[in-house]
Design a protein around this motif. Structure first.
Motif, PDB file in Angstrom:
ATOM      1  N   THR A 258      -4.997  16.496   0.697  1.00  0.00           N
ATOM      2  CA  THR A 258      -4.254  17.606   1.278  1.00  0.00           C
ATOM      3  C   THR A 258      -3.055  17.956   0.400  1.00  0.00           C
ATOM      4  N   PRO A 259      -2.473  19.149   0.584  1.00  0.00           N
ATOM      5  CA  PRO A 259      -1.314  19.527  -0.233  1.00  0.00           C
ATOM      6  C   PRO A 259      -0.157  18.544  -0.164  1.00  0.00           C
ATOM      7  N   ILE A 260       0.150  18.008   1.042  1.00  0.00           N
ATOM      8  CA  ILE A 260       1.281  17.086   1.128  1.00  0.00           C
ATOM      9  C   ILE A 260       0.991  15.792   0.370  1.00  0.00           C
ATOM     10  N   GLN A 261      -0.263  15.375   0.319  1.00  0.00           N
ATOM     11  CA  GLN A 261      -0.597  14.184  -0.458  1.00  0.00           C
ATOM     12  C   GLN A 261      -0.425  14.452  -1.951  1.00  0.00           C
ATOM     13  N   LEU A 262      -0.762  15.638  -2.389  1.00  0.00           N
ATOM     14  CA  LEU A 262      -0.571  15.995  -3.794  1.00  0.00           C
ATOM     15  C   LEU A 262       0.917  16.063  -4.135  1.00  0.00           C
ATOM     16  N   GLN A 263       1.704  16.619  -3.212  1.00  0.00           N
ATOM     17  CA  GLN A 263       3.149  16.669  -3.431  1.00  0.00           C
ATOM     18  C   GLN A 263       3.736  15.267  -3.507  1.00  0.00           C
ATOM     19  N   THR A 264       3.203  14.370  -2.703  1.00  0.00           N
ATOM     20  CA  THR A 264       3.678  12.990  -2.700  1.00  0.00           C
ATOM     21  C   THR A 264       3.335  12.291  -4.005  1.00  0.00           C
TER      22      THR A 264
ATOM     23  N   GLY B  50      14.178   8.889   4.568  1.00  0.00           N
ATOM     24  CA  GLY B  50      14.645   8.425   3.266  1.00  0.00           C
ATOM     25  C   GLY B  50      13.619   8.520   2.175  1.00  0.00           C
ATOM     26  N   TYR B  51      13.701   7.576   1.219  1.00  0.00           N
ATOM     27  CA  TYR B  51      12.850   7.619   0.041  1.00  0.00           C
ATOM     28  C   TYR B  51      11.370   7.434   0.363  1.00  0.00           C
ATOM     29  N   ASP B  52      11.080   6.841   1.520  1.00  0.00           N
ATOM     30  CA  ASP B  52       9.682   6.597   1.866  1.00  0.00           C
ATOM     31  C   ASP B  52       9.089   7.657   2.793  1.00  0.00           C
ATOM     32  N   SER B  53       9.863   8.672   3.167  1.00  0.00           N
ATOM     33  CA  SER B  53       9.394   9.642   4.155  1.00  0.00           C
ATOM     34  C   SER B  53       8.202  10.455   3.669  1.00  0.00           C
ATOM     35  N   LEU B  54       8.217  10.861   2.415  1.00  0.00           N
ATOM     36  CA  LEU B  54       7.066  11.583   1.859  1.00  0.00           C
ATOM     37  C   LEU B  54       5.812  10.736   1.954  1.00  0.00           C
ATOM     38  N   MET B  55       5.952   9.462   1.689  1.00  0.00           N
ATOM     39  CA  MET B  55       4.817   8.554   1.745  1.00  0.00           C
ATOM     40  C   MET B  55       4.246   8.479   3.162  1.00  0.00           C
ATOM     41  N   TRP B  56       5.135   8.295   4.167  1.00  0.00           N
ATOM     42  CA  TRP B  56       4.661   8.193   5.546  1.00  0.00           C
ATOM     43  C   TRP B  56       3.960   9.477   5.971  1.00  0.00           C
ATOM     44  N   ALA B  57       4.537  10.619   5.635  1.00  0.00           N
ATOM     45  CA  ALA B  57       3.910  11.889   6.018  1.00  0.00           C
ATOM     46  C   ALA B  57       2.553  12.059   5.352  1.00  0.00           C
TER      47      ALA B  57
ATOM     48  N   TRP C  55      22.599  13.190   5.350  1.00  0.00           N
ATOM     49  CA  TRP C  55      21.435  12.571   4.722  1.00  0.00           C
ATOM     50  C   TRP C  55      20.185  13.412   4.962  1.00  0.00           C
ATOM     51  N   VAL C  56      20.075  14.005   6.145  1.00  0.00           N
ATOM     52  CA  VAL C  56      18.952  14.903   6.429  1.00  0.00           C
ATOM     53  C   VAL C  56      18.962  16.074   5.449  1.00  0.00           C
ATOM     54  N   THR C  57      20.129  16.648   5.235  1.00  0.00           N
ATOM     55  CA  THR C  57      20.248  17.772   4.298  1.00  0.00           C
ATOM     56  C   THR C  57      19.852  17.344   2.895  1.00  0.00           C
ATOM     57  N   THR C  58      20.279  16.166   2.474  1.00  0.00           N
ATOM     58  CA  THR C  58      19.958  15.664   1.130  1.00  0.00           C
ATOM     59  C   THR C  58      18.459  15.501   0.941  1.00  0.00           C
ATOM     60  N   VAL C  59      17.796  14.875   1.917  1.00  0.00           N
ATOM     61  CA  VAL C  59      16.360  14.615   1.796  1.00  0.00           C
ATOM     62  C   VAL C  59      15.557  15.909   1.870  1.00  0.00           C
ATOM     63  N   LEU C  60      15.908  16.787   2.806  1.00  0.00           N
ATOM     64  CA  LEU C  60      15.140  18.014   2.985  1.00  0.00           C
ATOM     65  C   LEU C  60      15.347  19.007   1.844  1.00  0.00           C
ATOM     66  N   LYS C  61      16.401  18.810   1.091  1.00  0.00           N
ATOM     67  CA  LYS C  61      16.610  19.681  -0.069  1.00  0.00           C
ATOM     68  C   LYS C  61      15.470  19.537  -1.057  1.00  0.00           C
ATOM     69  N   ASP C  62      14.965  18.316  -1.220  1.00  0.00           N
ATOM     70  CA  ASP C  62      13.857  18.061  -2.138  1.00  0.00           C
ATOM     71  C   ASP C  62      12.499  18.072  -1.446  1.00  0.00           C
ATOM     72  N   ALA C  63      12.499  17.931  -0.119  1.00  0.00           N
ATOM     73  CA  ALA C  63      11.228  17.905   0.614  1.00  0.00           C
ATOM     74  C   ALA C  63      11.360  18.716   1.896  1.00  0.00           C
ATOM     75  N   PRO C  64      11.496  20.040   1.789  1.00  0.00           N
ATOM     76  CA  PRO C  64      11.756  20.879   2.968  1.00  0.00           C
ATOM     77  C   PRO C  64      10.602  20.936   3.955  1.00  0.00           C
ATOM     78  N   TRP C  65       9.427  20.481   3.548  1.00  0.00           N
ATOM     79  CA  TRP C  65       8.266  20.538   4.434  1.00  0.00           C
ATOM     80  C   TRP C  65       8.236  19.374   5.427  1.00  0.00           C
ATOM     81  N   LEU C  66       9.123  18.386   5.276  1.00  0.00           N
ATOM     82  CA  LEU C  66       9.178  17.283   6.234  1.00  0.00           C
ATOM     83  C   LEU C  66       9.793  17.758   7.547  1.00  0.00           C
TER      84      LEU C  66
END
Length: 288
Positions: free
Chosen positions: A63-69, A109-116, A133-144
């Motif tokens: 899926t696209p999110i797996q490719l992004q990860t 955090g750093y593992d959120s992309l992995m879990w999703a 911290w939410v703003t920091t993480v979502l800046k690089d991964a807004p789809w979470l």
């Protein structure tokens, strides 16, 4: 999850090195194949634009999110905070979960992309205490899907909360509820409606912070996970994963509310519970 020492990008422990080495090994061939396929300039766009193709049999399409990860971890120096063995415990459950799997994660955090990416066809919701911290993480991964939540507890109150909750009827398993429950301080009463409206198949408790006296501690997250699991009406049990069980508060609250008789696995600093529904109004403790 947000690093508890607040040192961004720390990757000094061996488990993290193992994780990034394995991710790099398995994704290297994939990335190289894409690079050779589309040339030197546009292979990242190629990866992110891929769409699943119909398959008659075999594994599910990427899926696209797996490719992004894959792209993220292949090009980043930061890695998930759990060890490979700990991650594998949750991965196996998510992989076997009937789709769609509802996955609730306390922490971001750093593992959120992995879990999703482990739950690509189901909803994954992250609950985080720190807005910055939410703003920091979502800046690089807004789809979470991440929400900021507040806690009414402090780690220094853990012993008192554990000793006194039985004297509050609204905290007891026969009458426990979450939304709007101001009388029970362990109940997370003001979460986003999305939390209350969905029954969660898998709950990961790896937050909030619990390593200094004025931190919220994980007492309310553990208690609320137990209440959610007991209130389940869908077929099946609720899988609850609790991280950092090397700490006293996590261990004691897990034993009180998640119950060792429901512990089905664990490795390193992670415990795995499989909690059945229990709507009995006559229960006086969570582990009857």
């Amino acid at each position: 999850m947000k690093p508890e020492n607040d040192v961004v990008g720390s990757t000094t422990d061996r488990p993290r090195q193992t994780v990034v080495a394995l991710i790099s090994f398995f994704t290297g061939a994939f990335l190289m194949s894409a690079f050779l396929t589309v040339g030197h300039r546009d292979w990242p766009s190629y990866l992110l634009s891929l769409r699943p193709k119909p398959m008659i049999s075999g594994p599910s399409p990427t899926t696209p999110i797996q490719l992004q990860t894959i792209l993220h971890y292949a090009t980043s120096k930061v890695t998930p905070q759990q060890s490979l063995q700990e991650i594998t415990q949750s991965f196996n459950v998510l992989k076997s979960c009937k789709s769609p799997c509802n996955f609730l994660v306390f922490g971001l955090g750093y593992d959120s992309l992995m879990w999703a990416s482990f739950n690509p066809t189901g909803p994954t919701l992250f609950l985080e205490e720190t807005p910055e911290w939410v703003t920091t993480v979502l800046k690089d991964a807004p789809w979470l899907n991440a929400k900021t939540v507040s806690y009414r507890t402090r780690l220094k109150e853990a012993d008192q909360l554990l000793a006194s909750y039985r004297h509050v009827p609204e905290c007891l398993p026969g009458r426990a509820y979450l939304k709007g429950n101001r009388k029970c301080r362990l109940a997370l009463e003001n979460l986003p409606d999305e939390v209350y409206e969905r029954e969660w198949d898998v709950i990961m408790v790896d937050a909030p912070r619990g390593y200094f006296a004025d931190a919220p501690g994980r007492m309310a997250a553990i208690y609320s996970a137990a209440v959610m699991a007991r209130a389940r009406k869908r077929v099946g049990n609720t899988h609850v994963f609790l991280h950092d069980v090397d700490r006293k508060v996590e261990r004691e609250f897990a034993k009180e509310f998640l119950c060792m008789k429901f512990k089905v696995g664990g490795v390193g600093r992670l415990w795995h519970f499989e909690i059945p529904p229990n709507n009995s109004t006559s229960s006086t403790t969570f582990c009857d």
